[in-house]
Design an enzyme around this catalytic site. Sequence first.
Site, PDB file in Angstrom:
ATOM      1  N   ASP A  10     -11.830 -14.169   6.703  1.00 52.87           N
ATOM      2  CA  ASP A  10     -11.308 -15.529   6.683  1.00 52.87           C
ATOM      3  C   ASP A  10     -10.603 -15.731   5.339  1.00 52.87           C
ATOM      4  OD1 ASP A  10     -11.187 -18.381   7.412  1.00 52.87           O
ATOM      5  OD2 ASP A  10     -12.679 -18.624   5.833  1.00 52.87           O
ATOM      6  N   ARG A  11      -9.753 -16.723   5.237  1.00 49.63           N
ATOM      7  CA  ARG A  11      -9.029 -16.981   3.988  1.00 49.63           C
ATOM      8  C   ARG A  11      -9.715 -18.056   3.147  1.00 49.63           C
ATOM      9  NH1 ARG A  11      -3.513 -19.573   1.696  1.00 49.63           N
ATOM     10  NH2 ARG A  11      -4.499 -21.510   2.303  1.00 49.63           N
ATOM     11  N   ASP A  12      -9.584 -19.316   3.571  1.00 52.32           N
ATOM     12  CA  ASP A  12     -10.018 -20.459   2.758  1.00 52.32           C
ATOM     13  C   ASP A  12     -11.536 -20.499   2.602  1.00 52.32           C
ATOM     14  OD1 ASP A  12      -7.347 -21.690   2.475  1.00 52.32           O
ATOM     15  OD2 ASP A  12      -7.504 -21.857   4.654  1.00 52.32           O
ATOM     16  N   THR A  51      -7.629 -16.257  10.332  1.00 54.78           N
ATOM     17  CA  THR A  51      -7.703 -17.610   9.782  1.00 54.78           C
ATOM     18  C   THR A  51      -7.115 -18.672  10.703  1.00 54.78           C
ATOM     19  OG1 THR A  51      -7.118 -18.918   7.812  1.00 54.78           O
ATOM     20  CG2 THR A  51      -5.524 -17.257   8.494  1.00 54.78           C
ATOM     21  N   GLN A  53      -5.157 -22.058  10.697  1.00 54.61           N
ATOM     22  CA  GLN A  53      -4.268 -22.772   9.774  1.00 54.61           C
ATOM     23  C   GLN A  53      -3.522 -23.859  10.539  1.00 54.61           C
ATOM     24  OE1 GLN A  53      -4.347 -22.645   6.578  1.00 54.61           O
ATOM     25  NE2 GLN A  53      -5.649 -20.831   6.360  1.00 54.61           N
ATOM     26  N   CYS A  81      -4.185 -18.528  13.572  1.00 57.34           N
ATOM     27  CA  CYS A  81      -4.051 -19.565  14.590  1.00 57.34           C
ATOM     28  C   CYS A  81      -3.322 -20.741  13.956  1.00 57.34           C
ATOM     29  CB  CYS A  81      -5.410 -20.023  15.113  1.00 57.34           C
ATOM     30  SG  CYS A  81      -5.248 -21.442  16.229  1.00 57.34           S
ATOM     31  N   HIS A  83      -2.430 -23.534  15.559  1.00 57.47           N
ATOM     32  CA  HIS A  83      -2.558 -24.701  16.429  1.00 57.47           C
ATOM     33  C   HIS A  83      -3.389 -25.830  15.831  1.00 57.47           C
ATOM     34  CE1 HIS A  83      -1.917 -21.180  19.169  1.00 57.47           C
ATOM     35  NE2 HIS A  83      -0.879 -21.950  19.437  1.00 57.47           N
ATOM     36  N   CYS A  89      -6.028 -23.619  22.912  1.00 63.95           N
ATOM     37  CA  CYS A  89      -5.649 -22.228  22.717  1.00 63.95           C
ATOM     38  C   CYS A  89      -6.920 -21.387  22.721  1.00 63.95           C
ATOM     39  CB  CYS A  89      -4.879 -22.040  21.407  1.00 63.95           C
ATOM     40  SG  CYS A  89      -5.869 -22.329  19.925  1.00 63.95           S
ATOM     41  N   CYS A  91      -7.169 -18.903  20.476  1.00 62.70           N
ATOM     42  CA  CYS A  91      -7.187 -18.224  19.177  1.00 62.70           C
ATOM     43  C   CYS A  91      -7.887 -19.028  18.083  1.00 62.70           C
ATOM     44  CB  CYS A  91      -5.780 -17.835  18.738  1.00 62.70           C
ATOM     45  SG  CYS A  91      -4.575 -19.165  18.641  1.00 62.70           S
ATOM     46  N   LYS A  93     -10.609 -20.382  16.004  1.00 63.17           N
ATOM     47  CA  LYS A  93     -12.044 -20.145  15.849  1.00 63.17           C
ATOM     48  C   LYS A  93     -12.792 -21.458  16.088  1.00 63.17           C
ATOM     49  CE  LYS A  93     -11.229 -18.425  11.654  1.00 63.17           C
ATOM     50  NZ  LYS A  93     -11.485 -17.910  10.300  1.00 63.17           N
TER      51      LYS A  93
END
Length: 177
Positions: A10-12, A51, A53, A81, A83, A89, A91, A93
């Site tokens: 994951d990023r953030d 991630t 976003q 993702c 969206h 969707c 995608c 999470k």
Amino acid sequence: MNCYQAVFMDRDGTIGGTGHFIHPRDFILYQGAQEAIHELKEAGLKVFAFTNQHRISRGQATIEEFRRQFDEYGFDDAFICPHGSSEKCDCKKPEPGMLRTAAEKYGLDLSRCVVIGDVGDTDMMAAHAVGAKKILVKTGWGEGSLNTFRDRWIDVEPDYIADHIQDAVTWILRSDT
């Protein structure tokens, strides 16, 4: 032979930032995160960004800006993702669509992959849905995921709880035999 094929990060709140949206141009990696990515790659593992976003859907950043950032960090690929929360969707999470897309694209057995994230009710649940190993980092939303918000993912247990991304990578490399 490596036990694991790939690691999804994951990023953030996991590799940097605060857990909240930060535009790619302003995002700062945590100390040790860049080295952690390189250590995994040197061990022969694929390393993927993974991630949500939703700010992309609001026009506050582009998917290309995120892809460029992940390329600069040395990720093998990025699954993003874009969206918003009202969009349907597979995608976003905790849905496992990004993991399944990566598995198809790279021929991965997701039970031989690891997901590292700071949010139990998204990152850990997506990993659980596909049988991947789950590492929750205490950075970002991690402490809150383990305490205040634990009820949102009570039926899922992380395989390891790491203090930070470097700790997570150390665990992966020790257990990857």
